[in-house]
Design a protein around this motif. Sequence first.
Motif, short mmCIF file in Angstrom:
data_model
loop_
_atom_site.label_atom_id
_atom_site.label_comp_id
_atom_site.label_asym_id
_atom_site.label_seq_id
_atom_site.Cartn_x
_atom_site.Cartn_y
_atom_site.Cartn_z
N PRO A 60 9.88 22.51 16.34
CA PRO A 60 9.37 22.33 14.96
C PRO A 60 9.32 20.88 14.49
N ILE A 61 10.03 19.98 15.13
CA ILE A 61 9.98 18.56 14.69
C ILE A 61 9.10 17.71 15.60
N GLY A 62 8.37 18.37 16.51
CA GLY A 62 7.43 17.62 17.34
C GLY A 62 7.84 17.51 18.80
N GLY A 63 8.89 18.23 19.18
CA GLY A 63 9.31 18.24 20.58
C GLY A 63 10.33 17.15 20.89
N LEU A 64 10.81 17.16 22.11
CA LEU A 64 11.84 16.20 22.52
C LEU A 64 11.37 14.76 22.37
N THR A 65 10.10 14.52 22.68
CA THR A 65 9.62 13.13 22.66
C THR A 65 9.59 12.56 21.24
N ALA A 66 9.62 13.44 20.23
CA ALA A 66 9.67 12.94 18.85
C ALA A 66 11.00 12.26 18.55
N CYS A 67 12.00 12.51 19.41
CA CYS A 67 13.33 11.89 19.21
C CYS A 67 13.51 10.68 20.09
N LEU A 68 12.54 10.36 20.95
CA LEU A 68 12.75 9.34 21.98
C LEU A 68 11.94 8.08 21.71
N SER A 69 12.38 6.98 22.31
CA SER A 69 11.58 5.76 22.26
C SER A 69 10.41 5.93 23.24
N PRO A 70 9.33 5.17 23.04
CA PRO A 70 8.21 5.24 24.00
C PRO A 70 8.68 4.93 25.42
N ALA A 71 9.62 4.00 25.58
CA ALA A 71 10.09 3.63 26.92
C ALA A 71 10.80 4.81 27.59
N GLU A 72 11.59 5.56 26.83
CA GLU A 72 12.28 6.72 27.41
C GLU A 72 11.28 7.81 27.80
N ALA A 73 10.30 8.05 26.93
CA ALA A 73 9.29 9.07 27.26
C ALA A 73 8.56 8.69 28.54
N GLN A 74 8.27 7.40 28.67
CA GLN A 74 7.59 6.90 29.87
C GLN A 74 8.51 7.02 31.09
N SER A 75 9.77 6.69 30.91
CA SER A 75 10.72 6.68 32.02
C SER A 75 10.90 8.08 32.62
N ALA A 76 10.74 9.11 31.79
CA ALA A 76 10.91 10.49 32.28
C ALA A 76 9.89 10.82 33.36
N ARG A 77 8.76 10.09 33.39
CA ARG A 77 7.70 10.42 34.36
C ARG A 77 8.07 10.11 35.79
N ARG A 78 9.16 9.33 35.98
CA ARG A 78 9.55 9.01 37.36
C ARG A 78 10.21 10.20 38.05
N PHE A 79 10.59 11.23 37.29
CA PHE A 79 11.22 12.40 37.91
C PHE A 79 10.15 13.35 38.42
#
Length: 249
Positions: free
Chosen positions: A26-45
Motif C-alpha cells: 500500500p505504500i508503493g512496495g519495498l523500493t519506496a523505502c529504499l535509496s535508488p542505489a539500494e534498488a539498483q544494487s538488488a539487481r546483482r542477485f
Amino acid sequence: MNGRNPAAGTVFLTVFSADLEAACGPIGGLTACLSPAEAQSARRFARPGDRLDYLASHALFRLLAAHRLGRGFAEARQLEVTRWCSGCGSTGHGKPAVAGASLSLSRSKGAVMVAAGPEGTPVGADIERIPDTLHSGFDQYVASAAERIALAPGDIPARLRLWVAKEAVLKAAGLGLSVPPAEVHLACDSANDDCSTLRADSPAHPQVNGLGAVFLPAPPGYVAALSSAGPTPLTRLSLTDLLPPRPAA
Ligand SMILES: CC(C)(COP(=O)(O)OP(=O)(O)OC[C@H]1O[C@@H](n2cnc3c(N)ncnc32)[C@H](O)[C@@H]1OP(=O)(O)O)[C@@H](O)C(=O)NCCC(=O)NCCS
C-alpha cells in the motif's frame, strides 16, 4: 506505538521477506523505502529469492531507523546510510550506520532481521535458517576449543545457535567475519542464573570483550541472536509499529 513514539532501549524485528513485501504494497512496495542505489544494487542477485531478501532487509533497516529517530515511514528512503569497514577503512562496505541510532541487519533464505539501539551502544543482529547439513570444517571454524567439547555430535541447531550468537557479536564489534568465529569465546554471563545472556571474550580481538548475546524468537526453522554492548531493555516490534495502518477493506 508509532513512528513518533519509539521504544527506549534496544528494539528488534524478525519477519519473512514476503510478508514485508506484502505489507509495503500500500505504500508503493519495498523500493519506496529504499535509496535508488539500494534498488539498483538488488539487481546483482541472480536468484529472485536472494533479491527479495536483500530488498526486504534494507527496507526494514530504513523503516526501523526512521522509527528509532521518531520520523515517519515516508522519510525512510531519504535517510543517509553510511558504511565503514574496520578491516580496510572503506566506506563502500562494512557496518551500516545512520546518525542518531545504532543499527544492524541480517537476512537468510526468506527471513530478515533488524535491530536498533541507542547511538553509541553497538548492536549486532544475525538470523540464519537451520540447514539440513553442515560442512565438515564447521566446528573448527566456529567453535572455540572449550565450545567444541560441549557440542553434541550431529546437533545442528546447537551449532547454528553458536553461529548466530558469534556473528551477532562480531557485527556489533563492526568486525564481521573478518575474524574467524572460533577466535571468540562465549560463556554464560555470571549475572544470569539461567544463562539467558552470553558474554564474549577474545584475547586476540579485545573489541568483542564484554559484548553480550541473547537468543531471540525466530520463525520455525530459523535461529536469531542479538548482541549489544549495554544492558538496555529489549523490545520486540512488529510491522504495525513501523508502517501506517492498512486502509479498511
Ligand atoms: C558481512 C558479513 C558479516 C555477512 O554475513 P552474512 O551472514 O552473509 O549476512 P547477513 O545477512 O547476516 O549480514 C549482512 C549485512 O551485515 C552488515 N555488515 C557488513 N559488514 C559488517 C561489519 N563489518 N560489521 C557489522 N555489520 C556488517 C551489512 O549490512 C550486510 O548487508 P549489506 O551488505 O546488504 O548491507 C560477512 O560476510 C562479512 O563479515 N564479510 C566481510 C569480511 C571482511 O570484513 N572482509 C574484509 C573486507 S576488506
